[in-house]
Enzyme design. Structure first.
Site, mmCIF file in Angstrom:
data_model
loop_
_atom_site.group_PDB
_atom_site.id
_atom_site.type_symbol
_atom_site.label_atom_id
_atom_site.label_comp_id
_atom_site.label_asym_id
_atom_site.label_seq_id
_atom_site.Cartn_x
_atom_site.Cartn_y
_atom_site.Cartn_z
ATOM 1 N N HIS A 45 0.823 -1.209 0.000
ATOM 2 C CA HIS A 45 0.000 0.000 0.000
ATOM 3 C C HIS A 45 0.858 1.261 0.000
ATOM 4 C CE1 HIS A 45 -2.168 3.174 2.329
ATOM 5 N NE2 HIS A 45 -3.050 2.950 1.366
ATOM 6 N N GLU A 48 2.149 1.924 -3.352
ATOM 7 C CA GLU A 48 1.107 2.561 -4.169
ATOM 8 C C GLU A 48 1.110 4.074 -3.974
ATOM 9 O OE1 GLU A 48 -3.207 3.827 -3.301
ATOM 10 O OE2 GLU A 48 -2.933 1.705 -2.819
ATOM 11 N N HIS A 49 1.337 4.537 -2.748
ATOM 12 C CA HIS A 49 1.428 5.969 -2.485
ATOM 13 C C HIS A 49 2.692 6.571 -3.099
ATOM 14 C CE1 HIS A 49 -1.586 6.965 0.858
ATOM 15 N NE2 HIS A 49 -1.890 5.739 0.469
ATOM 16 N N GLU A 125 -3.937 7.969 7.472
ATOM 17 C CA GLU A 125 -4.948 7.082 6.893
ATOM 18 C C GLU A 125 -5.334 5.988 7.888
ATOM 19 O OE1 GLU A 125 -5.655 4.647 2.667
ATOM 20 O OE2 GLU A 125 -3.706 5.550 3.126
#
Length: 406
Positions: A45, A48-49, A125
């Site tokens: 994840h 992905e950022h 997040e």
């Protein structure tokens, strides 16, 4: 649907829709949270950022502006088994979208200073999930239910794992996993297959084939019973579930139809009983999740704390009825109509068509057109459905996790 395989193993899938003026295009990488260890949780994840922080040709702002300035969109997400980067643009802007996707997926700068900044973003997040109990309860439930398997790891990772990452973790991940054999490209809209393949050969043809991502292990076991996590809140949130086979098992269609009849809408058993008759919840629904090695079918409910036991009792009572008596022929026909109608309506969106097109390849299944898929739904028998009810909806075999006040 048309398909091509580039020399480096990248699979390209296209669907021409000359009746629209838009194009949905996406890149899928065979890398998700189920490929991670507990120590590397969240690396997929955070990668992905990081790719959006800039490339050798574009700054982060230029990446964001590249499609937004054309009225398009650029997005990404991470799942248990894949990472995806997608764009939605006018057909005339497809070359720009492909170039941007190739640039950020293949050539991210992966800078240490960017990593330190983005760690804070991901930790925010994580905090957002913690402040959203109807999301958090699924993470807590999964961590217990999957009994140590990677399917139970949070996609975002934890504060500890995120803080511990170093930039070489991402450089290694990119060089190992962002390779041809792990990449699927999909494109749907007003396009020509050969033109798309030609552009992709130029943009992605130089990628090495690499090695395929390691196969995810099958879960050894899941648990049943009940746990509670105490937390001050205005509501109690409950998730109830049972393990199911993977998405490759034919029972999947029966489980989807059961879920629809049991808790898939306002006319479903759970909605009518728990919300309309007993007024125990605003939100109550059934769900199912299918992965390559296993799956789960279950129910979520959010209710006031003093009513949580009564709500659980009412839901498990409905489980018992479903297990013992199954669904009626009328309920099955209604569930089929609902499933088929949603499938047909989704086809009006190029984005939904893209997900459907690529989904077959990601699951290792042969492509089926819409009529074939609808026929499979229609072919599910009442005996098959009620056998699955007995197998997966026995109230004594469920696992329940409650998040809320003591």
């Amino acid at each position: 649907m048309r398909e091509a395989v580039l020399d480096n193993g990248i699979r390209v899938l296209t669907e021409r829709r000359p009746d629209v003026r838009s194009v949905a295009v996406g890149v899928w990488i065979a890398q998700g949270s189920a490929h991670e260890t507990p120590e590397s949780g969240g690396v997929s994840h955070l990668m992905e950022h990081l790719v959006f922080k800039g490339t050798g040709r574009r700054t982060a702002h230029e990446i964001a502006l590249s499609l937004e300035s054309l009225g398009g969109s650029l997005d990404a997400y991470t799942t248990r088994e894949h990472t995806s980067y997608q764009a939605h643009v006018l057909d005339e802007h497809l070359p720009v979208a492909l170039d941007v996707l190739a640039d950020l997926v293949l050539h991210p700068r992966l800078d240490a200073s960017d990593l330190e900044l983005e760690k804070d973003v991901v930790i925010e997040e994580i905090a957002g999930v913690e402040d959203t109990p109807d999301d958090m309860v699924f993470d807590l439930h999964g961590a217990k239910f999957w009994n140590g398997h990677a399917y139970g790891q949070p996609i975002l990772g934890t504060r500890e794992t995120v803080r511990a990452f170093e930039i070489d973790d991402f450089r290694s991940l990119h060089s190992d996993r962002y390779q041809g054999r792990n990449i699927v490209l999909g494109c749907v809209g007003n396009i020509e297959h050969d033109d798309v393949v030609s552009q992709l050969m130029e943009l992605f043809g130089g990628v090495g084939a690499g090695c395929t991502s390691p196969e995810i292990e099958e879960p050894a076991d899941t648990i049943s019973g009940r746990n509670s996590v105490v937390r001050d809140a205005a509501q109690a949130h409950l998730v109830i579930s049972h393990a199911t086979p993977s998405f490759a098992d034919p029972v999947r269609n029966a489980l989807i139809l059961i879920s629809g009849a049991f808790g898939g809408g306002m006319s479903s058993r759970l909605f009518q009983r728990i919300r309309e008759e007993l007024a125990l919840a605003y939100s109550v629904y059934a769900f199912q999740s299918f992965y390559s090695k296993a799956g789960m079918a279950g129910v979520y409910v959010g209710t006031r704390p003093e009513a949580s036991e009564k709500a659980l009792e009412g839901i498990l009572f409905e489980y018992g009825k479903l297990c013992e008596h199954g669904v009626t022929g009328e309920e099955l026909e209604q569930a089929k109509g609902h499933a088929k109608g949603r499938s047909i309506l989704a086809m009006e969106s190029t984005g939904a068509r893209l997900l459907r097109l690529v989904g077959f390849t990601l699951r290792g299944e042969p492509y089926r057109d819409l009529d074939e898929s609808l026929a499979r739904i229609e072919a599910v028998t009442l005996d098959e459905v009620n056998s699955a009810c007995q197998r997966f909806y026995n109230p004594a075999d469920q696992y329940t996790l409650t998040l809320g006040p003591a």
